[in-house]
Design a protein around this motif. Structure first.
Motif, PDB file in Angstrom:
ATOM      1  N   CYS A   1      57.478 -52.883 118.641  1.00 49.12           N
ATOM      2  CA  CYS A   1      58.296 -51.784 118.750  1.00 49.12           C
ATOM      3  C   CYS A   1      59.126 -52.063 117.279  1.00 49.12           C
ATOM      4  O   CYS A   1      59.444 -52.868 116.775  1.00 49.12           O
ATOM      5  CB  CYS A   1      59.388 -51.807 119.709  1.00 49.12           C
TER       6      CYS A   1
ATOM      7  N   ALA B   1      57.689 -39.078 116.879  1.00 42.81           N
ATOM      8  CA  ALA B   1      56.438 -39.360 117.330  1.00 42.81           C
ATOM      9  C   ALA B   1      55.593 -38.303 117.210  1.00 42.81           C
ATOM     10  O   ALA B   1      54.344 -38.632 116.729  1.00 42.81           O
ATOM     11  CB  ALA B   1      56.484 -39.997 118.874  1.00 42.81           C
TER      12      ALA B   1
ATOM     13  N   THR C   1      52.205 -42.892 117.958  1.00 44.04           N
ATOM     14  CA  THR C   1      53.187 -43.943 118.341  1.00 44.04           C
ATOM     15  C   THR C   1      53.633 -43.535 119.893  1.00 44.04           C
ATOM     16  O   THR C   1      53.223 -42.279 120.263  1.00 44.04           O
ATOM     17  CB  THR C   1      54.514 -44.139 117.293  1.00 44.04           C
TER      18      THR C   1
ATOM     19  N   LEU D   1      60.320 -46.887 118.292  1.00 40.50           N
ATOM     20  CA  LEU D   1      58.968 -46.452 118.621  1.00 40.50           C
ATOM     21  C   LEU D   1      58.240 -47.427 118.910  1.00 40.50           C
ATOM     22  O   LEU D   1      58.347 -48.577 118.375  1.00 40.50           O
ATOM     23  CB  LEU D   1      58.128 -45.644 117.393  1.00 40.50           C
TER      24      LEU D   1
ATOM     25  N   PHE E   1      54.130 -49.261 118.512  1.00 38.03           N
ATOM     26  CA  PHE E   1      53.286 -49.135 117.821  1.00 38.03           C
ATOM     27  C   PHE E   1      51.981 -50.400 118.509  1.00 38.03           C
ATOM     28  O   PHE E   1      52.282 -51.429 119.021  1.00 38.03           O
ATOM     29  CB  PHE E   1      53.289 -49.904 116.230  1.00 38.03           C
TER      30      PHE E   1
END
Length: 111
Positions: A48, A63, A74, A90, A92
């Motif tokens: 994150c 996103a 994401t 977000l 990843f």
């Protein structure tokens, strides 16, 4: 039968943690060129990151924008909260080929 065949090749599953850690560390190194601040991650295919140096928009909105404008998907962390709590984080996925990670980070570095 399929599982028994898979388990015969120990290298495939005993290397998994090592390979994922290498990918994670590689991705973290690449992301140093962006304005995202990555959070600690010890056991996942995901890491994150906060984006307060980039935008103050909602995580879901960013996103969507990253997907449309950069072609990088994401996951907004607010999606995991029943009440939609948005901490501007977000998620990843780094379980990708190195070339894919490089391309994604190059695109993210322009945000």
């Amino acid at each position: 039968v399929a599982i028994a065949s898979f388990l015969k090749n120990r290298d495939v599953y005993t290397r998994l943690a090592i390979d994922m850690q290498e990918n994670r560390d590689y991705f973290i190194g690449l992301m140093a060129s962006t304005r995202f601040e990555l959070l600690s991650s010890s056991g996942s295919y995901f890491i994150c990151g906060t984006y307060e140096r980039i935008s103050d928009e909602a995580d879901k909105d960013l996103a969507i924008r990253l997907t449309k404008e950069a072609g990088v998907a994401t996951i907004p962390v607010s999606a995991f909260y029943q009440n939609g709590k948005d901490d501007k984080v977000l998620r990843f996925c780094f379980s990708k080929k190195k070339e894919t990670l490089e391309t994604a980070v190059e695109k993210l570095s322009h945000f």
